[in-house]
Structure formats: structure tokens, C-alpha cells
Design a protein around this motif. Structure first.
Motif, short mmCIF file in Angstrom:
data_model
loop_
_atom_site.label_atom_id
_atom_site.label_comp_id
_atom_site.label_asym_id
_atom_site.label_seq_id
_atom_site.Cartn_x
_atom_site.Cartn_y
_atom_site.Cartn_z
N SER A 271 0.13 -1.22 0.13
CA SER A 271 -0.15 -0.19 -0.02
C SER A 271 0.96 1.32 -0.01
O SER A 271 2.00 1.22 0.14
N GLY A 280 -4.75 1.02 -0.66
CA GLY A 280 -4.63 -0.69 -0.92
C GLY A 280 -3.95 -0.57 -2.42
O GLY A 280 -5.01 -0.21 -3.35
N GLY A 301 -5.96 -3.28 6.92
CA GLY A 301 -5.87 -1.39 6.28
C GLY A 301 -6.81 -0.81 7.50
O GLY A 301 -6.48 0.51 7.78
N PHE A 313 -9.89 5.12 3.27
CA PHE A 313 -8.84 4.00 2.64
C PHE A 313 -9.45 3.40 1.21
O PHE A 313 -10.59 2.93 1.24
#
Length: 374
Positions: A271, A280, A301, A313
Motif C-alpha cells: 500500500s 491499498g 488496512g 481507505f
């Protein structure tokens, strides 16, 4: 306005290029894009030839479009294969085309790089003439930010296309349990069970930053990454050299989580971080373990983002399975300039119908989210 064209970012100083790139955007940095070129992940044999368009005045770089001449449509994640096929049937040349994007990374962000809006608009205004002179069928600008959208909406001939991705938002969670408490009881139990299944197989996780991995570990990372393509009988986009070069040039942005069974690594997720976002990118494993993909790519994550105060994210394109794990539908945008009038009219009609479907899907997808209804 005369355009300046670069076939390699090595021809421009990193500080000049990066002066136009927001500090929170790792994928547009000179280090990232030049690593793609210098590692031979891009080049004529790959169907991606760097063709960065610059607005330079009195020796100063005022605006740029990080772009590539393409002879196919792979690695873009905004799918226009049907357009190319229709052109082939009609005897219209669709390739080569010009693509402004981050190769192999469906990450939204700046595409028109400019310190002043007027300099960027001047560069955009020169594109149609450049396409004609170069014999390029079209220009495509993928996964744009609000600044680029605002610049393009007023430009004649550009068609907007929308898509849908899934991003997770950190709403100030204290820890993963705090996140779980925001879910419905059934979904909360499901996630706990998935995590327990991974732990029950004796798997632990180790987080490393770019400067902490040695070459043997990068060999493992690449082997995992390449294996995700090998099982689909495809060649990987990135070369082994890409990972080592990127670790030299921007180690502070790299995060790798290794899944280990005892002392033996069995999987990894690669990542990048930038600003308040966690991206990611690549995943792979060398052995099959139940639920390991969800733990390595998503839950680890989330844990990392919560622990380090990251707000968003972005786990990449596609994957409806992300919805039930808390990743919410997010609309993405791309823009397309097609020189052939018949093709433009057909695509414009298609995009109007597609947009209606995408917006309806994104709204319906929200019903699959696991959060408790207040």
C-alpha cells in the motif's frame, strides 16, 4: 500555445515536477511515475509510451498532463474496449490514443497539474490540435479530481463518464472494536468470525515501511504480486525492479503488511499513504488460507488507518464484496475527447444511459452496507 512533450520524466528535475503536485498525492510524484518508466514497467513494448504534455513559459513549468500514448486499453480501469471494437468493425482507427492517468492504478486525484487555473486551461485548450497533428484518435483523462472536473466541464467536445468504487471512511474510530460497534449485530459477528478463522490458522501480521524491507523481502513481495496474475494466466504489469526502485525513491510512502505462519511469510499487501489517505494497491499469496484475503487486504488496512489517524481507505477498483465490510460506494469520473464525430455521438448516447444506471446502482449498493440504522 506550443506544447512541450516529454517521453521520459528523467528529462525534468523532480523538484520542478513536484512543485505542481499536491503533497498528499503519492501517485503523481516524480518518484512514482519515473519509477514506472525506469523499471521498464512502461515502454513501447508494453503498449504504454510516456508522452507527458507540458506548458512551459520563459523556462518555467506552468502546467502538465502526465500522459501516455496507448496501443491498447489494458491497465486503465475505465473500460473502453467496446468502443475500440466498434471502431474496428466500422473501419475506424481507434489506436493509438492519448491517456492521462496513473498507469495501473485506478486512484482519483489531480490530472491537470497547474499552479494557476489559467495555465492549466491553456494546456487543455491545446489538446484537440495536438491530437490532430499527431494522428491520435482520442484523449482520455481518467479518475479526475474536482479541479480537473471543473476545468473540463467548460471545454467543448469533452464527454464525462462516471464509475463507482468502494472506499472506507474512518469516522474517528478509537480501534477496530469501535468500528465493529457501528455495525449491525449479524455483520459484526461475521467480521469477528472471519478474523478468528485467520488467527486460528496461526497467522500473524507484520507491518513494514519502505526502508525496512531488504531485497529478499522484496523478492517475496514481487512473487506474491506476480502470482495474482499467473493464476489468471496473465503477465504482471510491474517488473521486479519497480519495487526496489520505488523503495529507494519514496520509502516514506510505502507500507507493506506481511502475513506470516510462524516465521514463514505466506502473503502480503502493498500500500501507499499520502495525506490522510491509505491506498491499498497490490496483494498476493503463495498458499491458500481461508479468509486470508479479507484480513490482509481489508481488516489489516482498517486497523492501520485507525491506529495512524488516516481518514480514508481506497482499496482499488471493483469488488462488491467490499460493501459488506464497510466500504461505501463512491462516484468516480473520467473525461473523453473523441475526434471522430460518429463515434462521439454514439458514445455520448451510451454514456447518458450508462450514467443513469451507475447512479442507480450506487444508491442501491448502500443498502448492502453493514452499518446499524439509526
Amino acid at each position: 500555445m506550443p506544447l512541450h512533450v516529454l517521453d521520459s520524466l528523467s528529462a525534468i528535475a523532480p523538484h520542478e515536477w513536484d512543485a505542481l503536485v499536491p503533497a498528499n498525492q503519492p501517485f503523481l510524484r516524480h518518484a512514482f511515475l519515473s519509477t514506472l518508466e525506469d523499471s521498464a514497467s512502461l515502454g513501447p513494448s508494453s503498449g504504454w509510451q510516456a508522452e507527458h504534455l507540458l506548458h512551459i513559459e520563459d523556462g518555467r513549468l506552468l502546467a502538465a498532463l502526465p500522459s501516455y500514448r496507448k496501443w491498447h486499453s489494458y491497465g486503465e480501469y475505465v473500460f473502453d474496449h467496446a468502443w475500440a471494437d466498434a471502431c474496428a468493425r466500422a473501419g475506424i482507427e481507434y489506436y493509438p490514443k492519448l491517456l492521462t492517468a496513473v498507469p495501473f492504478s485506478p486512484v482519483s486525484g489531480p490530472r491537470l497539474l497547474a499552479a494557476r487555473a489559467e495555465d492549466g486551461l491553456e494546456l487543455l485548450g491545446s489538446l484537440p490540435g495536438y491530437l490532430e497533428i499527431e494522428g491520435l484518435s482520442s484523449a482520455h483523462i481518467n479518475f479526475t479530481d474536482a479541479f480537473t472536473d471543473a476545468a473540463l466541464v467548460g471545454q467543448e467536445g469533452w464527454l464525462q463518464r462516471i464509475g463507482c468504487q468502494y472506499h472506507w471512511q474512518n469516522r474517528g474510530y478509537r480501534d477496530f472494536q469501535d468500528f465493529l460497534d457501528a455495525l449491525s449485530s449479524r455483520k459484526r459477528k461475521q467480521m469477528r468470525k472471519e478474523r478468528e478463522q485467520v488467527a486460528g490458522q496461526g497467522i500473524d501480521f507484520e507491518w513494514l515501511e519502505g526502508h525496512q524491507l531488504d531485497e529478499a523481502q522484496w523478492d517475496f513481495v514481487y512473487a506474491c504480486y506476480a502470482n495474482t496474475y499467473a493464476i489468471r494466466r496473465q503477465a504482471p504489469y510491474l517488473t521486479r525492479a519497480f519495487f526496489s526502485l520505488l523503495a529507494e525513491r519514496m520509502p516514506e510512502a510505502i507500507r507493506v503488511v506481511l502475513a506470516k505462519q510462524g516465521s514463514r511469510p505466506v502473503a502480503m499487501a502493498f500500500s501507499l499513504v499520502g495525506g490522510d489517505s491509505f491506498y491499498g494497491r497490490y496483494w498476493g499469496c503463495l498458499a491458500e488460507f481461508d479468509r486470508l484475503h479479507f484480513e490482509t487486504c481489508f481488516y489489516q488496512g482498517m486497523d492501520y488507518a485507525i491506529a495512524h489517524g488516516l481518514q480514508r481507505f481506497d482499496a482499488g477498483a471493483q469488488g462488491e464484496h467490499k460493501l459488506i465490510r464497510g466500504f461505501e460506494p463512491v462516484i468516480t469520473r473520467s473525461w473523453h475527447y473523441l475526434r471522430h464525430s460518429g463515434l462521439k455521438a454514439a458514445v455520448e448516447d451510451f454514456l447518458a444511459r450508462e450514467q443513469e444506471g451507475v447512479l442507480a446502482y450506487a444508491e442501491e449498493a448502500k443498502t448492502a452496507l453493514p452499518y446499524r440504522q439509526c
